[in-house]
Design an enzyme around this catalytic site. Structure first.
Site, mmCIF file in Angstrom:
data_model
loop_
_atom_site.group_PDB
_atom_site.id
_atom_site.type_symbol
_atom_site.label_atom_id
_atom_site.label_comp_id
_atom_site.label_asym_id
_atom_site.label_seq_id
_atom_site.Cartn_x
_atom_site.Cartn_y
_atom_site.Cartn_z
ATOM 1 N N TRP A 22 0.844 -1.212 0.000
ATOM 2 C CA TRP A 22 0.000 0.000 0.000
ATOM 3 C C TRP A 22 0.879 1.261 0.000
ATOM 4 O O TRP A 22 0.449 2.336 -0.442
ATOM 5 C CB TRP A 22 -0.905 -0.029 1.245
ATOM 6 C CG TRP A 22 -1.770 1.175 1.455
ATOM 7 C CD1 TRP A 22 -2.385 1.940 0.501
ATOM 8 C CD2 TRP A 22 -2.139 1.748 2.719
ATOM 9 N NE1 TRP A 22 -3.117 2.950 1.102
ATOM 10 C CE2 TRP A 22 -2.985 2.850 2.456
ATOM 11 C CE3 TRP A 22 -1.840 1.413 4.043
ATOM 12 C CZ2 TRP A 22 -3.522 3.635 3.475
ATOM 13 C CZ3 TRP A 22 -2.392 2.192 5.057
ATOM 14 C CH2 TRP A 22 -3.223 3.293 4.768
ATOM 15 N N ASP A 53 1.165 -8.742 -0.915
ATOM 16 C CA ASP A 53 -0.202 -8.207 -0.960
ATOM 17 C C ASP A 53 -0.217 -6.847 -1.653
ATOM 18 O O ASP A 53 0.559 -5.951 -1.310
ATOM 19 C CB ASP A 53 -0.742 -8.043 0.473
ATOM 20 C CG ASP A 53 -2.165 -7.487 0.479
ATOM 21 O OD1 ASP A 53 -3.078 -8.204 0.043
ATOM 22 O OD2 ASP A 53 -2.351 -6.325 0.905
ATOM 23 N N TYR A 58 -4.298 0.734 -4.871
ATOM 24 C CA TYR A 58 -3.093 1.345 -4.290
ATOM 25 C C TYR A 58 -2.371 2.151 -5.376
ATOM 26 O O TYR A 58 -1.761 1.585 -6.289
ATOM 27 C CB TYR A 58 -2.141 0.290 -3.722
ATOM 28 C CG TYR A 58 -2.684 -0.506 -2.551
ATOM 29 C CD1 TYR A 58 -3.848 -0.123 -1.885
ATOM 30 C CD2 TYR A 58 -2.025 -1.636 -2.088
ATOM 31 C CE1 TYR A 58 -4.342 -0.853 -0.808
ATOM 32 C CE2 TYR A 58 -2.508 -2.369 -1.007
ATOM 33 C CZ TYR A 58 -3.666 -1.972 -0.387
ATOM 34 O OH TYR A 58 -4.147 -2.705 0.675
ATOM 35 N N GLN A 176 -9.044 -10.759 5.219
ATOM 36 C CA GLN A 176 -7.982 -9.790 5.510
ATOM 37 C C GLN A 176 -8.563 -8.647 6.351
ATOM 38 O O GLN A 176 -9.050 -7.653 5.812
ATOM 39 C CB GLN A 176 -7.362 -9.244 4.208
ATOM 40 C CG GLN A 176 -6.187 -8.328 4.507
ATOM 41 C CD GLN A 176 -5.493 -7.713 3.303
ATOM 42 O OE1 GLN A 176 -5.082 -6.558 3.362
ATOM 43 N NE2 GLN A 176 -5.333 -8.459 2.239
ATOM 44 N N LEU A 207 1.615 -3.084 12.493
ATOM 45 C CA LEU A 207 2.471 -2.113 13.205
ATOM 46 C C LEU A 207 1.725 -0.800 13.417
ATOM 47 O O LEU A 207 2.348 0.220 13.752
ATOM 48 C CB LEU A 207 3.774 -1.872 12.416
ATOM 49 C CG LEU A 207 4.672 -3.106 12.223
ATOM 50 C CD1 LEU A 207 5.873 -2.776 11.332
ATOM 51 C CD2 LEU A 207 5.161 -3.640 13.577
ATOM 52 N N LYS A 215 10.136 3.501 16.828
ATOM 53 C CA LYS A 215 11.058 4.507 16.267
ATOM 54 C C LYS A 215 10.626 5.936 16.552
ATOM 55 O O LYS A 215 11.335 6.871 16.193
ATOM 56 C CB LYS A 215 11.264 4.275 14.771
ATOM 57 C CG LYS A 215 10.062 4.528 13.879
ATOM 58 C CD LYS A 215 10.456 4.266 12.424
ATOM 59 C CE LYS A 215 9.272 4.339 11.494
ATOM 60 N NZ LYS A 215 9.623 3.981 10.118
ATOM 61 N N ARG A 226 -0.973 10.233 7.949
ATOM 62 C CA ARG A 226 -0.915 10.133 9.410
ATOM 63 C C ARG A 226 -1.081 11.484 10.102
ATOM 64 O O ARG A 226 -1.358 11.540 11.301
ATOM 65 C CB ARG A 226 0.392 9.437 9.824
ATOM 66 C CG ARG A 226 0.398 7.967 9.426
ATOM 67 C CD ARG A 226 1.724 7.289 9.696
ATOM 68 N NE ARG A 226 2.779 7.716 8.788
ATOM 69 C CZ ARG A 226 3.956 7.122 8.674
ATOM 70 N NH1 ARG A 226 4.230 6.064 9.414
ATOM 71 N NH2 ARG A 226 4.863 7.558 7.828
ATOM 72 N N GLY A 278 3.609 -3.246 6.046
ATOM 73 C CA GLY A 278 3.792 -2.224 5.019
ATOM 74 C C GLY A 278 5.271 -1.889 4.876
ATOM 75 O O GLY A 278 5.933 -1.515 5.835
HETATM 76 N N1 LIG Z 1 -7.264 -4.511 3.129
HETATM 77 C C1 LIG Z 1 -7.145 -3.276 3.501
HETATM 78 O O1 LIG Z 1 -8.118 -2.500 3.513
HETATM 79 C C2 LIG Z 1 -5.796 -2.764 3.908
HETATM 80 C C3 LIG Z 1 -5.687 -1.536 4.586
HETATM 81 C C4 LIG Z 1 -4.415 -1.123 4.971
HETATM 82 C C5 LIG Z 1 -3.310 -1.912 4.675
HETATM 83 N N2 LIG Z 1 -3.445 -3.077 3.991
HETATM 84 C C6 LIG Z 1 -2.266 -3.928 3.659
HETATM 85 O O2 LIG Z 1 -1.492 -4.133 4.822
HETATM 86 C C7 LIG Z 1 -0.167 -3.603 4.638
HETATM 87 C C8 LIG Z 1 0.348 -3.072 5.958
HETATM 88 O O3 LIG Z 1 -0.477 -2.074 6.508
HETATM 89 P P1 LIG Z 1 0.050 -0.595 6.865
HETATM 90 O O4 LIG Z 1 0.909 -0.153 5.794
HETATM 91 O O5 LIG Z 1 -1.115 0.179 7.263
HETATM 92 O O6 LIG Z 1 0.766 -0.710 8.212
HETATM 93 P P2 LIG Z 1 1.924 -1.289 9.071
HETATM 94 O O7 LIG Z 1 2.564 -2.484 8.525
HETATM 95 O O8 LIG Z 1 1.234 -1.343 10.356
HETATM 96 O O9 LIG Z 1 2.943 -0.049 9.044
HETATM 97 C C9 LIG Z 1 3.746 0.236 7.953
HETATM 98 C C10 LIG Z 1 4.742 1.320 8.309
HETATM 99 O O10 LIG Z 1 5.555 0.856 9.394
HETATM 100 C C11 LIG Z 1 6.880 1.308 9.215
HETATM 101 N N3 LIG Z 1 7.769 0.142 9.155
HETATM 102 C C12 LIG Z 1 7.554 -1.061 8.567
HETATM 103 N N4 LIG Z 1 8.595 -1.870 8.805
HETATM 104 C C13 LIG Z 1 9.475 -1.164 9.534
HETATM 105 C C14 LIG Z 1 10.747 -1.452 10.090
HETATM 106 N N5 LIG Z 1 11.299 -2.656 9.988
HETATM 107 N N6 LIG Z 1 11.386 -0.469 10.780
HETATM 108 C C15 LIG Z 1 10.827 0.742 10.942
HETATM 109 N N7 LIG Z 1 9.629 1.071 10.429
HETATM 110 C C16 LIG Z 1 8.964 0.123 9.754
HETATM 111 C C17 LIG Z 1 6.923 2.158 7.969
HETATM 112 O O11 LIG Z 1 6.676 3.475 8.445
HETATM 113 P P3 LIG Z 1 7.336 4.786 7.780
HETATM 114 O O12 LIG Z 1 6.424 5.067 6.648
HETATM 115 O O13 LIG Z 1 7.253 5.794 8.874
HETATM 116 O O14 LIG Z 1 8.714 4.413 7.365
HETATM 117 C C18 LIG Z 1 5.725 1.637 7.197
HETATM 118 O O15 LIG Z 1 5.209 2.582 6.304
HETATM 119 C C19 LIG Z 1 -0.329 -2.580 3.506
HETATM 120 O O16 LIG Z 1 0.869 -2.309 2.833
HETATM 121 C C20 LIG Z 1 -1.345 -3.275 2.630
HETATM 122 O O17 LIG Z 1 -0.733 -4.267 1.824
HETATM 123 C C21 LIG Z 1 -4.679 -3.520 3.622
#
Ligand SMILES: NC(=O)c1ccc[n+]([C@@H]2O[C@H](COP(=O)([O-])OP(=O)(O)OC[C@H]3O[C@@H](n4cnc5c(N)ncnc54)[C@H](OP(=O)(O)O)[C@@H]3O)[C@@H](O)[C@H]2O)c1
Length: 310
Positions: A22, A53, A58, A176, A207, A215, A226, A278
């Site tokens: 995403w 995913d 996206y 999901q 996360l 962090k 955000r 993500g």
């Molecule tokens: N089905 C749905 O409606 C839906 C909705 C949301 C998401 N999704 C899926 O779920 C995935 C994950 O969700 P998400 O992007 O909301 O949230 P997440 O995984 O909770 O957070 C992602 C963020 O965490 C940080 N991050 C990730 N790995 C890191 C690491 N090793 N060290 C430091 N920071 C790290 C990055 O932040 P920074 O940007 O600050 O670097 C990244 O942008 C999406 O990419 C998508 O594929 C699906």
């Protein structure tokens, strides 16, 4: 590397950490360099991740296109590509929900073209369309499955009752939902339902959009989506950031980073199969992959849950 689990009765064999893309949605995350994402997605495979995913929505096709480019050199039969549909989008930026049978067939072709792939492993309804009877959507999904364009289909953001309805019309074998240690609502209903039906569960935002990485100290400001999220500003942000950082001694005990500890705790729930993280950089996925196969004592698990509260 034997980091594979069965995703419920979908039968798909996937890594418990799934690569989330995403982040290639400039409207939400700003401009993330695509070359950096290509590198990260390929690195994922090297560190044991085989599950990716994405969604047509996206970046209005950008994420699928870049993921297709990233995954092209990898052995197709060893990766599991999941995408979604729901938002019917247009070049001028308009969009509306659409799970009509006609659109499902059309949009699958569009996704395959952007991905430059012959088939999609897991095709997910991104959300529930109140205008289309699920039987119509399912008929189209079945047509796609029988023609080999998709292998399995599932849902996202459905309530339990919507899932029950879906289950009556076809073989929706995965769900999901949103879940993190801060958002545990589905533990009471959706997770037991999925376990009862042997539906594979891949949770998103484990996360909490980065909040649970440790962090932040709560003073940071954001220019992406955000900026409008109440958890990323004011006293709430400071308190949550401090709570996450308080996990450092437990993480150290297990020789894990806070990111790994949080992901390991998320996956400790026996009814969650995968955590979709993500990713923006290769370092992100390397760290996340390090959580696979890690276990945490019962006492520490509940200490983590107690610390991460609003
Ligand atoms: N089905 C749905 O409606 C839906 C909705 C949301 C998401 N999704 C899926 O779920 C995935 C994950 O969700 P998400 O992007 O909301 O949230 P997440 O995984 O909770 O957070 C992602 C963020 O965490 C940080 N991050 C990730 N790995 C890191 C690491 N090793 N060290 C430091 N920071 C790290 C990055 O932040 P920074 O940007 O600050 O670097 C990244 O942008 C999406 O990419 C998508 O594929 C699906």
């Amino acid at each position: 590397m034997n980091n594979r689990i069965k995703l419920g009765r979908s039968g798909l064999e996937v890594s418990p950490i799934c690569y989330g893309s995403w982040q290639l949605s400039p409207k939400y995350w700003g401009d993330v360099p695509t070359a950096q994402v290509v590198e990260a997605a390929r690195r994922a495979f090297e560190v044991g991740v085989n599950f990716y995913d994405t969604a047509d929505a996206y970046g209005d096709g950008l994420s699928e296109q870049v993921m297709g480019e990233a995954l092209a050199p990898l052995p197709r039969d060893q990766i599991v590509l999941a995408t979604k549909l729901y938002w019917h989008f247009y070049d001028d930026g308009r969009r509306h929900p659409d799970l009509s049978g006609k659109y499902v067939i059309e949009e699958c072709e569009n996704s395959l073209r952007r991905l430059k792939m012959d088939y999609i492993d897991l095709y997910q309804l991104h959300s529930f369309d109140p205008l289309t009877p699920l039987t119509e959507t399912t008929e189209a999904m079945e047509k796609l499955r029988k023609s080999g364009k998709i292998r399995r289909y599932g849902v996202s953001n459905f309530t339990v009752e919507q899932m029950r309805l879906a289950g009556r019309s076809g073989e929706y074998t995965t769900a999901q939902p949103r879940y993190s240690l801060l958002d545990r609502g589905i533990e009471n209903d959706l997770l037991p339902y999925c376990a009862t039906e042997d539906i594979g569960v891949l949770v998103f935002s484990p996360l909490s959009h980065g909040l649970l990485t440790g962090k932040y100290d709560g003073t940071e400001t954001f220019t992406d989506f955000r900026a409008d999220n109440h958890r990323f500003s004011g006293q709430k942000f400071k308190d949550l950031a401090a709570a996450v950082r308080s996990l450092a001694p437990i993480a150290e005990k297990y020789d894990m980073s806070i990111v790994q500890l949080v992901l390991a705790a998320t996956l400790a729930n026996p009814y969650i199969d995968c955590a979709i993280v993500g990713i923006k950089t290769a370092a992100h996925i390397e760290e996340a992959a390090g959580a696979m196969g890690k276990t945490i004592d019962r006492e520490d698990y509940f200490a983590i849950r107690n610390a991460i509260k609003e």
